[in-house]
Design an enzyme around this catalytic site. Sequence first.
Site, PDB file in Angstrom:
ATOM      1  N   ASN A 113      -0.582   2.447 -10.802  1.00 30.60           N
ATOM      2  CA  ASN A 113      -0.362   1.783  -9.517  1.00 30.60           C
ATOM      3  C   ASN A 113      -1.687   1.819  -8.760  1.00 30.60           C
ATOM      4  OD1 ASN A 113       0.408   0.954  -6.970  1.00 30.60           O
ATOM      5  ND2 ASN A 113       1.567   2.813  -6.487  1.00 30.60           N
ATOM      6  N   TRP A 114      -2.328   0.663  -8.704  1.00 32.72           N
ATOM      7  CA  TRP A 114      -3.667   0.638  -8.088  1.00 32.72           C
ATOM      8  C   TRP A 114      -3.613   0.610  -6.574  1.00 32.72           C
ATOM      9  CZ3 TRP A 114      -6.677  -3.442 -11.583  1.00 32.72           C
ATOM     10  CH2 TRP A 114      -6.693  -2.957 -12.904  1.00 32.72           C
ATOM     11  N   LYS A 115      -2.426   0.424  -6.003  1.00 35.82           N
ATOM     12  CA  LYS A 115      -2.247   0.348  -4.545  1.00 35.82           C
ATOM     13  C   LYS A 115      -3.199  -0.701  -3.950  1.00 35.82           C
ATOM     14  CE  LYS A 115      -0.872   5.137  -4.693  1.00 35.82           C
ATOM     15  NZ  LYS A 115      -0.526   6.320  -3.947  1.00 35.82           N
TER      16      LYS A 115
ATOM     17  N   HIS B  84       8.496   1.976  -3.453  1.00 36.58           N
ATOM     18  CA  HIS B  84       7.509   3.064  -3.457  1.00 36.58           C
ATOM     19  C   HIS B  84       7.577   3.783  -2.106  1.00 36.58           C
ATOM     20  CE1 HIS B  84       3.640   5.127  -3.414  1.00 36.58           C
ATOM     21  NE2 HIS B  84       3.645   5.006  -4.726  1.00 36.58           N
TER      22      HIS B  84
ATOM     23  N   GLU C 271       5.396   4.734  -0.136  1.00 37.59           N
ATOM     24  CA  GLU C 271       4.522   4.169   0.904  1.00 37.59           C
ATOM     25  C   GLU C 271       5.158   2.925   1.527  1.00 37.59           C
ATOM     26  OE1 GLU C 271       1.039   3.984  -1.559  1.00 37.59           O
ATOM     27  OE2 GLU C 271       0.932   6.165  -1.550  1.00 37.59           O
TER      28      GLU C 271
ATOM     29  N   GLU D  14       9.106  10.381  -7.649  1.00 35.75           N
ATOM     30  CA  GLU D  14       7.823  10.687  -7.024  1.00 35.75           C
ATOM     31  C   GLU D  14       8.066  11.487  -5.743  1.00 35.75           C
ATOM     32  OE1 GLU D  14       4.671   7.655  -8.355  1.00 35.75           O
ATOM     33  OE2 GLU D  14       5.656   6.851  -6.586  1.00 35.75           O
TER      34      GLU D  14
ATOM     35  N   GLY E   7      -0.733  11.548  -3.978  1.00 37.34           N
ATOM     36  CA  GLY E   7      -2.074  11.462  -3.410  1.00 37.34           C
ATOM     37  C   GLY E   7      -2.543  12.732  -2.735  1.00 37.34           C
TER      38      GLY E   7
ATOM     39  N   SER F 170       0.233  12.904  -8.257  1.00 38.41           N
ATOM     40  CA  SER F 170      -0.962  13.658  -8.646  1.00 38.41           C
ATOM     41  C   SER F 170      -1.009  14.005 -10.135  1.00 38.41           C
ATOM     42  CB  SER F 170      -1.101  14.923  -7.779  1.00 38.41           C
ATOM     43  OG  SER F 170      -1.216  14.568  -6.411  1.00 38.41           O
TER      44      SER F 170
ATOM     45  N   GLY G  41      -1.207   7.065  -9.693  1.00 38.50           N
ATOM     46  CA  GLY G  41      -1.923   6.426  -8.580  1.00 38.50           C
ATOM     47  C   GLY G  41      -3.418   6.629  -8.716  1.00 38.50           C
ATOM     48  N   GLY G  42      -3.951   7.627  -8.036  1.00 37.59           N
ATOM     49  CA  GLY G  42      -5.399   7.850  -7.972  1.00 37.59           C
ATOM     50  C   GLY G  42      -6.079   7.862  -9.335  1.00 37.59           C
TER      51      GLY G  42
HETATM   52  C1  PEP Z   1       1.802   6.816  -6.682  1.00 40.12           C
HETATM   53  O1  PEP Z   1       1.444   6.391  -5.609  1.00 40.12           O
HETATM   54  O2  PEP Z   1       2.671   6.206  -7.310  1.00 40.12           O
HETATM   55  C2  PEP Z   1       1.189   8.053  -7.190  1.00 40.12           C
HETATM   56  C3  PEP Z   1       1.824   8.733  -8.080  1.00 40.12           C
HETATM   57  O3  PEP Z   1      -0.026   8.412  -6.638  1.00 40.12           O
HETATM   58  P1  PEP Z   1      -0.963   9.651  -7.090  1.00 40.12           P
HETATM   59  O4  PEP Z   1      -0.977   9.676  -8.590  1.00 40.12           O
HETATM   60  O5  PEP Z   1      -2.306   9.331  -6.504  1.00 40.12           O
HETATM   61  O6  PEP Z   1      -0.350  10.887  -6.521  1.00 40.12           O
END
Ligand code: PEP
Length: 249
Positions: free
Chosen positions: A6-8, A92, A94, A164, A170, A210, A231-232
């Site tokens: 997920n590149w956001k 999600h 967010e 999640e 994040g 994470s 994500g990151g």
């Molecule tokens: C996400 O936003 O779906 C996610 C899992 O982010 P991160 O891996 O950065 O915690």
Amino acid sequence: MLVVGNWKMNLDLAAARQLTSAIASGIGSTDNVDVGVCPPFVDLDAVYAILHGSGIRLGAQNMHEADSGAYTGEISGPMLRAVGCHYVILGHSERRQFFGETNDGVSRKARKARSHRLVPIVCVGESLPQREAGDHERVVERQIQESLADIEISDASELVVAYEPVWAIGTGKTATPEQVASMHGHIRRLLEHLFGRAIGSEIPILYGGSVKPSNAEELFAQPDVDGGLIGGAALKAEDFLAIVNAARR
Ligand code: PEP
């Protein structure tokens, strides 16, 4: 196993092309792992062109529930299909936190996504206060029941659920393998109840929060963990590919 990036709201067109090329050239075979990337809307078309033939699937990060119309700034299911999307992330945390998305809205979008043969990746997860109050199972149960209300699938490959925990997204804080195993077991039972045992036992349940190369293997080894939503660490080809490799093992 399934690993989805997920590149956001990251990476302009040039950067998205660069990352996609690095992932596509480094992936090798996708025989024993499914892989997807979810770039920002404006990058989808270009990313699809590069992914073509790599076995990596394209996904979007959100979708409107209508097919077209006066919804300024929104993107519809048919538009996502037209640029080659297979997956669409829905609900999600967010989106829930910053854009007021509700379980009801997610369920309408998920039903619409299915009607366009998109595979919804429906996200659920508790906040830190909810976990600290011991409410995490009840919160996730309600999210699953309401976000997946009335969605019809005839095969487990038509839906993905991502657990999640909001406090792990994040933040660099990962849920412990025990916390992950326990929640995924809970979600598995709920899915079996909702969709029947044959389908519910096979719907992929991803862990997100994470995930990085150093913890992916241990997290993916937990029961009922069928991969990760990343994500990151999905923004660096080397890290994303290392996580995909962890899912292969
Ligand atoms: C996400 O936003 O779906 C996610 C899992 O982010 P991160 O891996 O950065 O915690």
